[in-house]
Design a protein around this motif. Structure first.
Motif, PDB file in Angstrom:
ATOM      1  N   THR A 112       4.870  -3.111 -11.057  1.00  0.00           N
ATOM      2  CA  THR A 112       5.999  -3.228 -10.124  1.00  0.00           C
ATOM      3  C   THR A 112       5.546  -3.907  -8.838  1.00  0.00           C
ATOM      4  O   THR A 112       6.241  -4.792  -8.310  1.00  0.00           O
ATOM      5  N   ILE A 113       4.375  -3.514  -8.359  1.00  0.00           N
ATOM      6  CA  ILE A 113       3.875  -4.119  -7.116  1.00  0.00           C
ATOM      7  C   ILE A 113       3.551  -5.595  -7.341  1.00  0.00           C
ATOM      8  O   ILE A 113       3.892  -6.447  -6.524  1.00  0.00           O
ATOM      9  N   ALA A 121       4.018   3.828  -7.183  1.00  0.00           N
ATOM     10  CA  ALA A 121       4.647   2.691  -7.864  1.00  0.00           C
ATOM     11  C   ALA A 121       3.659   2.078  -8.863  1.00  0.00           C
ATOM     12  O   ALA A 121       2.484   1.899  -8.528  1.00  0.00           O
ATOM     13  N   PRO A 122       4.110   1.788 -10.076  1.00  0.00           N
ATOM     14  CA  PRO A 122       3.215   1.162 -11.056  1.00  0.00           C
ATOM     15  C   PRO A 122       2.670  -0.157 -10.513  1.00  0.00           C
ATOM     16  O   PRO A 122       3.361  -0.873  -9.776  1.00  0.00           O
ATOM     17  N   ALA A 123       1.446  -0.477 -10.923  1.00  0.00           N
ATOM     18  CA  ALA A 123       0.814  -1.716 -10.463  1.00  0.00           C
ATOM     19  C   ALA A 123       1.669  -2.929 -10.845  1.00  0.00           C
ATOM     20  O   ALA A 123       1.763  -3.901 -10.092  1.00  0.00           O
ATOM     21  N   LEU A 177       6.700  -7.469  -7.277  1.00  0.00           N
ATOM     22  CA  LEU A 177       7.212  -7.692  -5.918  1.00  0.00           C
ATOM     23  C   LEU A 177       6.419  -8.775  -5.195  1.00  0.00           C
ATOM     24  O   LEU A 177       6.985  -9.577  -4.458  1.00  0.00           O
ATOM     25  N   LEU A 228       3.793   1.563  -1.303  1.00  0.00           N
ATOM     26  CA  LEU A 228       4.357   1.728  -2.637  1.00  0.00           C
ATOM     27  C   LEU A 228       3.312   2.294  -3.594  1.00  0.00           C
ATOM     28  O   LEU A 228       3.622   3.160  -4.427  1.00  0.00           O
ATOM     29  N   ALA A 229       2.080   1.790  -3.486  1.00  0.00           N
ATOM     30  CA  ALA A 229       1.008   2.303  -4.343  1.00  0.00           C
ATOM     31  C   ALA A 229       0.772   3.784  -4.033  1.00  0.00           C
ATOM     32  O   ALA A 229       0.584   4.591  -4.953  1.00  0.00           O
ATOM     33  N   ARG A 255       0.849  -1.210   0.000  1.00  0.00           N
ATOM     34  CA  ARG A 255       0.000   0.000   0.000  1.00  0.00           C
ATOM     35  C   ARG A 255       0.882   1.256   0.000  1.00  0.00           C
ATOM     36  O   ARG A 255       0.599   2.218  -0.718  1.00  0.00           O
TER      37      ARG A 255
END
Lengths: 395, 225
Positions: A355-356, A351-353, A359, A346-347, A344
Motif C-alpha cells: 500500500t505504501i 499499512a502493508p508495504a 502511494l 502509515l507504516a 512512516r
C-alpha cells in the motif's frame, strides 16, 4: 500481503487534490512532451499524403526556366503566382508534334482573394471535376468557381465575380474584369475547391493582352488622336468594356502574336511512355527554352527535405521530453522525500508495504497515465482532423 | 473486541548504531488492565512500546499479545496484527496532513487490505467523534486544528478498529497541563468503554492517577513485573 487498491486510489487522489496546481503543471508538461512529436509526425504525414496524391496524378508539367517547386506549386496548388511565364506557342508545338494533350495553366491573378486559373475544358476532364450547379464556361468572360469559393463568398451560377486589380495605381495594368459565373464545381477536397476557373483567353483579357471597347468610328472626332490608314489612336475617353456580354463580345480582340501569350505552366499528358521520355529529354531542365518536370519527383525532393527537418525537430523534442521526464523524476523524488513522515506514519499504523509503495508511485503513475491518455487522444483527434482540415482548406 | 493480555519474556533489543540496549526480563499485563510506564528521557520507553506493537523486532525474547507471539511473526503479519488489534497514539499524533479529521480517523481502513470500511465503521467514527467532542472537526484538516483537537482525532483513530490493546506513547507531550489531564482522562474512559488493555508511556508523574499500575522502566529492566 496485497495492498488496498481502493485505499491507494482514495488516499492518492486526496493527495493529488491537495497538490492540484503542481499536478496540472506536470501533466501539461508531459502531455506536450509526448504530444508534440506525435502531432508533428501525424501532421507532416497527413500533409505529405495529401500533397503527394495530387502531384503523382499529374504526369508532366511544362514551365519556363526557373524553380521546379515554384512551378509545381503554381500549377498544382495555385499558391505561387510569381513564376516566369511560358510562351503559349511552346505548348501548342508539343501538342502538334507529339499528339500529347497539353492543358494550359495561367494562375497569376485573383478575384476576391481566390486564384483565377485560366485553362481549357481539358483541365476539368483531367482532374475529374464536375459541376454541381450550372455549366462549365462557354464563352469569353465566363468562369466556374470551386465549391470553397462559392461557400465562402456566397456565390452561385448566374452571379458575377470581379477580378482584383494587382496594383491600385497602375491604370495601364491588370484591368478588373467582371466575369459571369456559369457553374459551381462539386467539392474535390483539393486546391480546385478554392479557385476561379476561366478560359485561358479570359485570363489574357484580365492581363490586358486582349480587350473590347467601343468602335473607333463611333467616336467623336475630338477623341481621335491620330489616324493613318488601318491604324487609329484614340484618347482615354473611349469606353473599354469591363464585362463580356453577347452585345460586346464581338469587339474583344487580341493584340500581338498569340504564340507569345503567357502561361504560367502547362500540364502535358503524353499519349505513351515513349513520348513522355522523349519530351523529358527534349525539355530537359537547364538545356531548353522550356523545362519539363515530373511533379511527383519534384514533390518527392521537397518531402525528403521536410522529412529531414521533421526528424530533426522530433529528435529535438524527444530530447526535451527526456529532460522533462528527468525533471519530473526529480520532482517526484523530492515530493516523496517531503512525504517521508507520512509514509512512516502509515507504516507505524500497520499499512502493508504494498500500500505504501502504491502511494509512493501513485502521483507518478497518475501523471504519466493521464499525460499518455491526453497525448494519445490528441493524436487520434489529429489523425481524424488533419485530413479533414486539408480537404476543408483545399490545400 | 475485549482486551488482550500482554506477556513479555526475556526481551533484549539493541539498536545497531547505538550502545543502548533494552532488557525486560518479564512483564505481564492482564486483559483490560491500564498501566503507565515512566522513566527519564532516553531510557527506552518508546522502544518498549515499539517492540510491544511489533514495529521493532527483538534481538531475543518474546512479546505475546493474547494467543499471538508478535515477535515471531514476519513483518507483513506484524503489520496486519498491529492494524487489526492494536490502537496506537503517538506523541506527535502522526495525522496525515492532506486528510480531514474523518479520513484520519478512518485511516486504518483505508490502508488495510483486510479491514472493510462499512457503514457501521462510519457510524462508529461519528460516535467516537461525538464522545470525544470533535464532531465539528471531522471536515477540517489537521492544520486547522489545535494540538488538543489533533490529539483527540488521534485517539479516535486508535479506537476505530476496536483494538484489544492501546499503546500510547507520551500522548500528552505537546499539551498544556490542563489539557494533559483532560486527554489522559479521555484515554482512560475510552479504553475502559472499549474494554481494551492500555499501556501509556509518560514521564509526567502528575498523570499517573487512574492507572491500575505504574511501572518505572529502569525497575522493569531489572526486576520482574
Amino acid at each position: 500481503m496485497n495492498g488496498n487498491l481502493a485505499g491507494i486510489f482514495y488516499l492518492g487522489s486526496r493527495h493529488l487534490a491537495r497538490q492540484r496546481g503542481r499536478v496540472v503543471l506536470l501533466v501539461a508538461a508531459l502531455t506536450l512532451s509526448l504530444f508534440l512529436p506525435l502531432a508533428i509526425t501525424v501532421g507532416v504525414n497527413a500533409v505529405e499524403k495529401h500533397l503527394r496524391a495530387r502531384s503523382v496524378s499529374t504526369p508532366l508539367l511544362l514551365g519556363a526556366p526557373g524553380s521546379q517547386l515554384e512551378l509545381v506549386f503554381n500549377a498544382l496548388y495555385f499558391n505561387k503566382p510569381s513564376v516566369p511565364v511560358l510562351p503559349f506557342g511552346v505548348s501548342r508545338e508539343i501538342a502538334r508534334e507529339t499528339g500529347a494533350t497539353v492543358i494550359p495553366i495561367h494562375a497569376k491573378f485573383q478575384a476576391r482573394g481566390f486564384r483565377i486559373v485560366g485553362t481549357s475544358l481539358d483541365y476539368f476532364r483531367f482532374r475529374g471535376l464536375a459541376v454541381a450547379e450550372g455549366n462549365l464556361m462557354a464563352r469569353l468572360g465566363d468562369c466556374v468557381i470551386g465549391s470553397g469559393v462559392a461557400k465562402r463568398l456566397g456565390l452561385k451560377a448566374g452571379d458575377r465575380i470581379v477580378s482584383t486589380p494587382e496594383q491600385m495605381f497602375d491604370i495601364a495594368g491588370v484591368y478588373p474584369l467582371r466575369m459571369r459565373i456559369t457553374g459551381v464545381l462539386r467539392p474535390a477536397g483539393t486546391a480546385d475547391d478554392q479557385a476561379v476557373f476561366c478560359d485561358v483567353k479570359t485570363a489574357w483579357v484580365i492581363e490586358g493582352i486582349a480587350h473590347g471597347h467601343q468602335e473607333a468610328n463611333q467616336q467623336a472626332s475630338s477623341a481621335v488622336l491620330e489616324a493613318d490608314g488601318n491604324h487609329i489612336a484614340l484618347d482615354s475617353s473611349i469606353y473599354e468594356f469591363q464585362e463580356v456580354t453577347p452585345e460586346n463580345i464581338g469587339s474583344f480582340h487580341f493584340h500581338g502574336d498569340q504564340s507569345e501569350f503567357p502561361l504560367t505552366a502547362a500540364i502535358v499528358i503524353a499519349p505513351d511512355a515513349k513520348t513522355e521520355t522523349i519530351l523529358m529529354g527534349r525539355y530537359q531542365p537547364g538545356r531548353a527554352k522550356a523545362w519539363m518536370h515530373r511533379p511527383g519527383v519534384a514533390m518527392e525532393e521537397l518531402f525528403d527535405t521536410v522529412f529531414r527537418v521533421r526528424d530533426f525537430v522530433v529528435a529535438a523534442l524527444a530530447v526535451v521530453g527526456v529532460c522533462a521526464l528527468l525533471i519530473m523524476g526529480l520532482v517526484f523524488a523530492l515530493s516523496n522525500r517531503l512525504r517521508a513522515d507520512e509514509f512512516r506514519y502509515l507504516a507505524n499504523l500497520g499499512a502493508p508495504a504494498a500500500t505504501i509503495r502504491g502511494l509512493v508511485g501513485f502521483e507518478a503513475a497518475f501523471v504519466i497515465a493521464t499525460s499518455a491518455i491526453l497525448a494519445t487522444a490528441g493524436t487520434l483527434v489529429l489523425l481524424v482532423a488533419v485530413p479533414r482540415l486539408l480537404v476543408h482548406f483545399a490545400v | 473486541m475485549p482486551g488482550v493480555a500482554l506477556q513479555i519474556r526475556d526481551l533484549v533489543f539493541r539498536y545497531t548504531t547505538e550502545r543502548f540496549a533494552l532488557r525486560v526480563p518479564r512483564l505481564d499485563l492482564s486483559a483490560g488492565e491500564q498501566i503507565a510506564i515512566t522513566g527519564p528521557s532516553g531510557c527506552g520507553k518508546t522502544t518498549l512500546l515499539r517492540l510491544a506493537s511489533g514495529m521493532l523486532t527483538p534481538e531475543s525474547g518474546s512479546v505475546r499479545a493474547g494467543e499471538t507471539v508478535i515477535s515471531s511473526l514476519p513483518e507483513a503479519a506484524r503489520r496486519q496484527f498491529r492494524l487489526r488489534h492494536i490502537g496506537l497514539v503517538f506523541q506527535t499524533f502522526e495525522l496525515v496532513p492532506y486528510l480531514d479529521g474523518r479520513d484520519n480517523i478512518l485511516l486504518p481502513y483505508r490502508v488495510s487490505s483486510e479491514l472493510r470500511l462499512s457503514p457501521e465503521v462510519h457510524a462508529r467514527a461519528e460516535a467516537l467523534a461525538d464522545q470525544t467532542g470533535i464532531t465539528h472537526l471531522l471536515a477540517q484538516s489537521p492544520a486547522e486544528m489545535s494540538q488538543g483537537e489533533r490529539q483527540r482525532i488521534a485517539l479516535c483513530r486508535a479506537l476505530i478498529t476496536q483494538p484489544g490493546l492501546i499503546l500510547a506513547d507520551e500522548p500528552t507531550g505537546s499539551l498544556d497541563p490542563q489539557n494533559q489531564q483532560r486527554a489522559v482522562a479521555l484515554l482512560h474512559d475510552q479504553a475502559r468503554q472499549a474494554g481494551a488493555t492500555l499501556i501509556m508511556v509518560t514521564h509526567e508523574p502528575s498523570l499517573l492517577a487512574g492507572f491500575d499500575r505504574h511501572l518505572p522502566l529502569p525497575e522493569l529492566q531489572t526486576a520482574s513485573a
